[in-house]
Design an enzyme around this catalytic site. Sequence first.
Site, PDB file in Angstrom:
ATOM      1  N   PHE A  40      -5.620  -8.427   0.089  1.00 28.20           N
ATOM      2  CA  PHE A  40      -6.007  -8.862   1.430  1.00 28.20           C
ATOM      3  C   PHE A  40      -4.962  -8.517   2.500  1.00 28.20           C
ATOM      4  CE2 PHE A  40      -9.361 -12.263   0.109  1.00 28.20           C
ATOM      5  CZ  PHE A  40     -10.241 -11.247  -0.182  1.00 28.20           C
ATOM      6  N   ARG A  41      -3.835  -7.966   2.115  1.00 28.94           N
ATOM      7  CA  ARG A  41      -2.892  -7.284   3.030  1.00 28.94           C
ATOM      8  C   ARG A  41      -2.168  -8.168   4.024  1.00 28.94           C
ATOM      9  NH1 ARG A  41      -2.857  -3.151  -0.421  1.00 28.94           N
ATOM     10  NH2 ARG A  41      -4.543  -1.661  -0.189  1.00 28.94           N
TER      11      ARG A  41
ATOM     12  N   ASN B  84       1.272  -7.933  -3.444  1.00 32.46           N
ATOM     13  CA  ASN B  84       2.019  -6.806  -2.852  1.00 32.46           C
ATOM     14  C   ASN B  84       1.880  -6.842  -1.331  1.00 32.46           C
ATOM     15  OD1 ASN B  84      -0.697  -6.088  -3.106  1.00 32.46           O
ATOM     16  ND2 ASN B  84      -0.274  -3.903  -3.344  1.00 32.46           N
TER      17      ASN B  84
ATOM     18  N   ASP C  45       1.116  -6.114  -9.404  1.00 30.98           N
ATOM     19  CA  ASP C  45       0.095  -5.075  -9.203  1.00 30.98           C
ATOM     20  C   ASP C  45       0.441  -4.140  -8.046  1.00 30.98           C
ATOM     21  OD1 ASP C  45      -2.518  -3.901  -9.889  1.00 30.98           O
ATOM     22  OD2 ASP C  45      -2.890  -4.373  -7.785  1.00 30.98           O
TER      23      ASP C  45
ATOM     24  N   ASN D  47      -5.719   4.201  -7.732  1.00 31.64           N
ATOM     25  CA  ASN D  47      -4.753   4.062  -8.807  1.00 31.64           C
ATOM     26  C   ASN D  47      -5.153   2.907  -9.714  1.00 31.64           C
ATOM     27  OD1 ASN D  47      -2.498   4.330 -10.357  1.00 31.64           O
ATOM     28  ND2 ASN D  47      -1.051   3.578  -8.820  1.00 31.64           N
TER      29      ASN D  47
ATOM     30  N   ASP E 179     -10.633  -4.500  -7.511  1.00 32.88           N
ATOM     31  CA  ASP E 179      -9.432  -3.866  -6.953  1.00 32.88           C
ATOM     32  C   ASP E 179      -9.676  -3.451  -5.493  1.00 32.88           C
ATOM     33  OD1 ASP E 179      -6.901  -2.866  -6.633  1.00 32.88           O
ATOM     34  OD2 ASP E 179      -7.158  -1.155  -7.977  1.00 32.88           O
TER      35      ASP E 179
ATOM     36  N   HIS F 240      -7.483   0.262   3.412  1.00 30.11           N
ATOM     37  CA  HIS F 240      -6.455   1.037   4.122  1.00 30.11           C
ATOM     38  C   HIS F 240      -7.022   1.479   5.462  1.00 30.11           C
ATOM     39  CE1 HIS F 240      -3.564   1.295   0.858  1.00 30.11           C
ATOM     40  NE2 HIS F 240      -4.515   1.655   0.029  1.00 30.11           N
TER      41      HIS F 240
ATOM     42  N   PHE G 178      -3.009   5.109  -2.259  1.00 31.35           N
ATOM     43  CA  PHE G 178      -3.981   4.843  -3.324  1.00 31.35           C
ATOM     44  C   PHE G 178      -4.879   3.660  -2.944  1.00 31.35           C
ATOM     45  CE2 PHE G 178      -0.526   6.762  -5.942  1.00 31.35           C
ATOM     46  CZ  PHE G 178      -1.254   7.672  -6.700  1.00 31.35           C
TER      47      PHE G 178
HETATM   48 ZN   LIG Z   1      -3.226  -1.987  -9.642  1.00 32.96          ZN
END
Ligand SMILES: [Zn+2]
Length: 430
Positions: free
Chosen positions: A64-65, A95, A153, A279, A306, A310, A324
């Site tokens: 969700f960034r 991440n 991840d 990825n 996943d 972007h 990715f």
């Molecule tokens: Zn991954």
Amino acid sequence: MTLLLQNGQIMTRGNRLIKGDIWIEAGKIKAIGQDLARSQKFVKIIDLKEQLVTAGLVDLHVHFREPGFTYKETIKTGSLAAARGGFTTVCAMPNLAPVPDTAQKFQDLKKLIIRDSVVKIHQYAPITSNLNSDDLVDMSILSKLGTPGFTNDGVGVQTAGTMYLAMKEAKKNKRPIVAHTEDESLLFGGCMHQGVTSEYLGLPGIISATESSQIARDLILAEETGVHYHVCHVSTKESVRLIREAKLAGVKVTCEVCPHHLILTDRDITKDHGQFKMNPPLRSEEDRQALINGLLDGTIDCIATDHAPHGSDEKNQSMTQAPFGIVGSETAFSLIYTEFVKTNTFTLEQVIDWLTIKPAMILNLPAGRLEIGQPADLAIFNLTETYQIVADDFLSKASNTPFLNKEVLGQTVMTLVDGQIVWSKEEMLE
Ligand SMILES: [Zn+2]
């Protein structure tokens, strides 16, 4: 507030499809049956017109960034995208910037989630500080704060010793290690699967062993430590084979597969464009068949998206340059239904299982059950009318997917979380 969903095809727990009504009261399923409108005066009645009702879908893998990359997605837009796809419970990857690797940062992120999300988000904590170090996070405190598991991840844990210590600590805290497996020493700058298409396009390839060799290492470490080890986005036939053997040997391993790896191969990559870059990458037809068979024989436990949004400028470039990832929340059910249920590869019951109760059980989430007394987290799908996947319709900030313009069935028409409508096609509310 009492709400009656009338005249649906209801996929109940145990996967029995029954025709009937669902009585919702105080956010929970109060009754399931026939002609319930006769027994009670409801504040609101919605006619489902015999469309499919399932437990809200569960996704173990979304990005969700926020914080850090809100030009790609936010908790608000990501959760709306999930709702539009029929997902009511999702697990969000860490991440982010900052990475929620301390109690303070984790709690700050949870505050944003409570403020902005329209679905239920379970936030993962990382395995190591800042995702790329070999310093383990404080798994005890982050478990108490509610992480459903630990994952780096986006990158693999490169050092066997770090993974071993992480597994021991996760086991002590009764949490799984959720692994993105990628041995960076086997990456060689690759941006797509190593095979005929990468050779034809002249692009550096990623060999299958980049993924599977790290799974092999981790399965042995999982056996040694007794941890629950969950593998993210399995993409190669060797990975499936290794996990199948490990399950037979009694290793506590589960895994997920993404819709795009089940549907596409590297042969579907027609040009060097970032839209095809994810990825792990799209693999070969043999790999794709192994993934389908892995689901059918129980080696693969569930489907996860996943969802990786972007910016369009980032993706609108060569695969050597683009980041990715593709979006997946808003298209997962439709794609799987159209590609596999309509072609009799999977039954509807299997697909609903892999998208509800199975992922919920992997992480012990209170979700994925359509039964009396459970929260009224529900998704309603139109299985009869074709629609087109169109970027303008996306509630995600992003539309980076190779499935744009595809004609599919299985559009979500309504999603409810705790009895509240969080997404609906307008005609459902008329
Ligand atoms: Zn991954």
